[in-house]
Design a protein around this motif. Sequence first.
Motif, PDB file in Angstrom:
ATOM      1  N   ALA A 136       0.819  -1.215   0.000  1.00 26.06           N
ATOM      2  CA  ALA A 136       0.000   0.000   0.000  1.00 26.06           C
ATOM      3  C   ALA A 136       0.858   1.273   0.000  1.00 26.06           C
ATOM      4  O   ALA A 136       0.448   2.293  -0.557  1.00 26.06           O
ATOM      5  CB  ALA A 136      -0.931   0.006   1.205  1.00 26.06           C
ATOM      6  N   PHE A 137       2.043   1.211   0.613  1.00 23.02           N
ATOM      7  CA  PHE A 137       2.868   2.425   0.754  1.00 23.02           C
ATOM      8  C   PHE A 137       4.342   2.237   0.394  1.00 23.02           C
ATOM      9  O   PHE A 137       4.866   2.879  -0.497  1.00 23.02           O
ATOM     10  CB  PHE A 137       2.792   2.951   2.193  1.00 23.02           C
ATOM     11  CG  PHE A 137       1.429   3.460   2.557  1.00 23.02           C
ATOM     12  CD1 PHE A 137       0.904   4.575   1.921  1.00 23.02           C
ATOM     13  CD2 PHE A 137       0.684   2.831   3.550  1.00 23.02           C
ATOM     14  CE1 PHE A 137      -0.354   5.056   2.256  1.00 23.02           C
ATOM     15  CE2 PHE A 137      -0.571   3.311   3.888  1.00 23.02           C
ATOM     16  CZ  PHE A 137      -1.084   4.422   3.241  1.00 23.02           C
ATOM     17  N   GLU A 138       4.991   1.363   1.165  1.00 23.14           N
ATOM     18  CA  GLU A 138       6.456   1.280   1.116  1.00 23.14           C
ATOM     19  C   GLU A 138       6.976   1.017  -0.303  1.00 23.14           C
ATOM     20  O   GLU A 138       7.843   1.722  -0.793  1.00 23.14           O
ATOM     21  CB  GLU A 138       6.902   0.171   2.069  1.00 23.14           C
ATOM     22  CG  GLU A 138       8.385   0.162   2.354  1.00 23.14           C
ATOM     23  CD  GLU A 138       8.752   0.969   3.599  1.00 23.14           C
ATOM     24  OE1 GLU A 138       7.877   1.183   4.454  1.00 23.14           O
ATOM     25  OE2 GLU A 138       9.920   1.391   3.674  1.00 23.14           O
ATOM     26  N   SER A 139       6.409   0.025  -0.987  1.00 26.22           N
ATOM     27  CA  SER A 139       6.883  -0.311  -2.333  1.00 26.22           C
ATOM     28  C   SER A 139       6.512   0.783  -3.330  1.00 26.22           C
ATOM     29  O   SER A 139       7.031   0.833  -4.439  1.00 26.22           O
ATOM     30  CB  SER A 139       6.288  -1.642  -2.790  1.00 26.22           C
ATOM     31  OG  SER A 139       4.899  -1.504  -3.005  1.00 26.22           O
ATOM     32  N   PHE A 260       4.631   7.819  -6.206  1.00 29.10           N
ATOM     33  CA  PHE A 260       4.832   6.605  -6.996  1.00 29.10           C
ATOM     34  C   PHE A 260       4.764   6.830  -8.496  1.00 29.10           C
ATOM     35  O   PHE A 260       4.828   5.887  -9.281  1.00 29.10           O
ATOM     36  CB  PHE A 260       3.827   5.514  -6.587  1.00 29.10           C
ATOM     37  CG  PHE A 260       2.476   6.072  -6.210  1.00 29.10           C
ATOM     38  CD1 PHE A 260       2.247   6.545  -4.936  1.00 29.10           C
ATOM     39  CD2 PHE A 260       1.448   6.119  -7.139  1.00 29.10           C
ATOM     40  CE1 PHE A 260       1.009   7.077  -4.583  1.00 29.10           C
ATOM     41  CE2 PHE A 260       0.217   6.649  -6.793  1.00 29.10           C
ATOM     42  CZ  PHE A 260      -0.006   7.126  -5.501  1.00 29.10           C
ATOM     43  N   THR A 261       4.599   8.098  -8.906  1.00 24.71           N
ATOM     44  CA  THR A 261       4.651   8.388 -10.339  1.00 24.71           C
ATOM     45  C   THR A 261       5.543   9.605 -10.558  1.00 24.71           C
ATOM     46  O   THR A 261       5.621  10.492  -9.708  1.00 24.71           O
ATOM     47  CB  THR A 261       3.241   8.678 -10.908  1.00 24.71           C
ATOM     48  OG1 THR A 261       2.556   9.559 -10.035  1.00 24.71           O
ATOM     49  CG2 THR A 261       2.439   7.409 -11.106  1.00 24.71           C
ATOM     50  N   GLU A 262       6.224   9.634 -11.686  1.00 25.04           N
ATOM     51  CA  GLU A 262       7.098  10.762 -12.024  1.00 25.04           C
ATOM     52  C   GLU A 262       7.218  10.850 -13.534  1.00 25.04           C
ATOM     53  O   GLU A 262       7.759   9.929 -14.131  1.00 25.04           O
ATOM     54  CB  GLU A 262       8.472  10.576 -11.372  1.00 25.04           C
ATOM     55  CG  GLU A 262       9.441  11.695 -11.624  1.00 25.04           C
ATOM     56  CD  GLU A 262       8.920  13.063 -11.179  1.00 25.04           C
ATOM     57  OE1 GLU A 262       8.275  13.144 -10.126  1.00 25.04           O
ATOM     58  OE2 GLU A 262       9.144  14.032 -11.916  1.00 25.04           O
ATOM     59  N   PRO A 263       6.716  11.857 -14.198  1.00 27.05           N
ATOM     60  CA  PRO A 263       5.931  12.941 -13.617  1.00 27.05           C
ATOM     61  C   PRO A 263       4.544  12.472 -13.197  1.00 27.05           C
ATOM     62  O   PRO A 263       4.081  11.434 -13.638  1.00 27.05           O
ATOM     63  CB  PRO A 263       5.838  13.950 -14.758  1.00 27.05           C
ATOM     64  CG  PRO A 263       5.958  13.134 -16.001  1.00 27.05           C
ATOM     65  CD  PRO A 263       6.883  11.995 -15.658  1.00 27.05           C
TER      66      PRO A 263
END
Length: 348
Positions: A136-139, A260-263
Amino acid sequence: MEEQIQNLRNQAIARIMALASTEEVEEAKLEYLGRSGKINEVTRQIPSLEPERRSVVGQLINDAREAIEQALIAQITEIKNKTDKNKWFDPTIPGNKPQIGHLHLVTQAIEEISSIFREIGFSRARYPEVEWDWYAFESLNMPHDHPARDEWETFFLDTPENPKLGKMVLTPHTSNGQVREMERVTNPPAGGPPIRMINIAKCYRRQSDVSHVPMFHQFEGLVVDRGISIVHLKGTLDYFARRFFGSERKTRLRPYHFQFTEPSFEVDISCGVCLGRGCKLCKSGWLELGGAGMVHPNVLKAGNIDSTKYSGFAFGWGVERTHMMKSGLKMEDIRTLYSSDLRYLRQF
Ligand code: PHE
């Protein structure tokens, strides 16, 4: 006293249901509800009770009176129906159709969304609703204590922690499916990407007001392959907007931030009334749909995917919100959707 009222009520209803003629029903009505009827008889005893019991007993008597009234009306209808039927049977009258239920508004929206994505090769995935912190978060590039986590107002479970995967949480977004899907395609015997996933699931956040429910739904798209770029993301979003909202609708991307996304982007859709020109309803010409972006290399890495060979995009939007934007449905209180009130749900 309370018991006496309860008994009176039950006996009255049982007796009324056994009556066979309208005259008998009229007699029963006098006997129970008439001026010197049994209900008034018990009502007259109220002043002799201790003051604090009076309102409770009064309420009980009122309820009993209403129940008896209902039973009388129902019995009259029943008797009338029976006698009418005995008089004449018309075989040409269409039968009474049994009530047929239908799918819940949200289920209908989920089916429509998944079939639109199925047409362009997305398969529906399902992942746990009770999830590890890792997925949910760490990965997703959100380390422990990272302030970005605040936005998800997570329900953590009071269960032992897993040394590798951390605490258990109720899925705060469908992005938990991203790394799970990457693992599914990279674990042998699967041969790696491409991924074209649509994950539609329940999400939970600590929020409850007229525009938020603690449990809602999101749909999450994830595409990973060689040479995936923002152009593919934009094309997919435009395709969905046209299919779901109508052929004249367009999307636009606004820069935003997700770990978790870029951009990262926020996706807007042109307003259905003014088509982007700006009107009283939408002001700017655009309505906000939800988040999207190009999958962050750290997330690909967490899913065992080589970010020098592969790239991907993801988006995640609320089902309820998206559906309401399509139907123009204005809900005073979004919680009504989950209230199981048939008067409301039957409208759709
Ligand atoms: N998970 C994000 C949210 O709940 C939405 C999102 C999904 C953003 C995928 C980017 C990519 O708000």
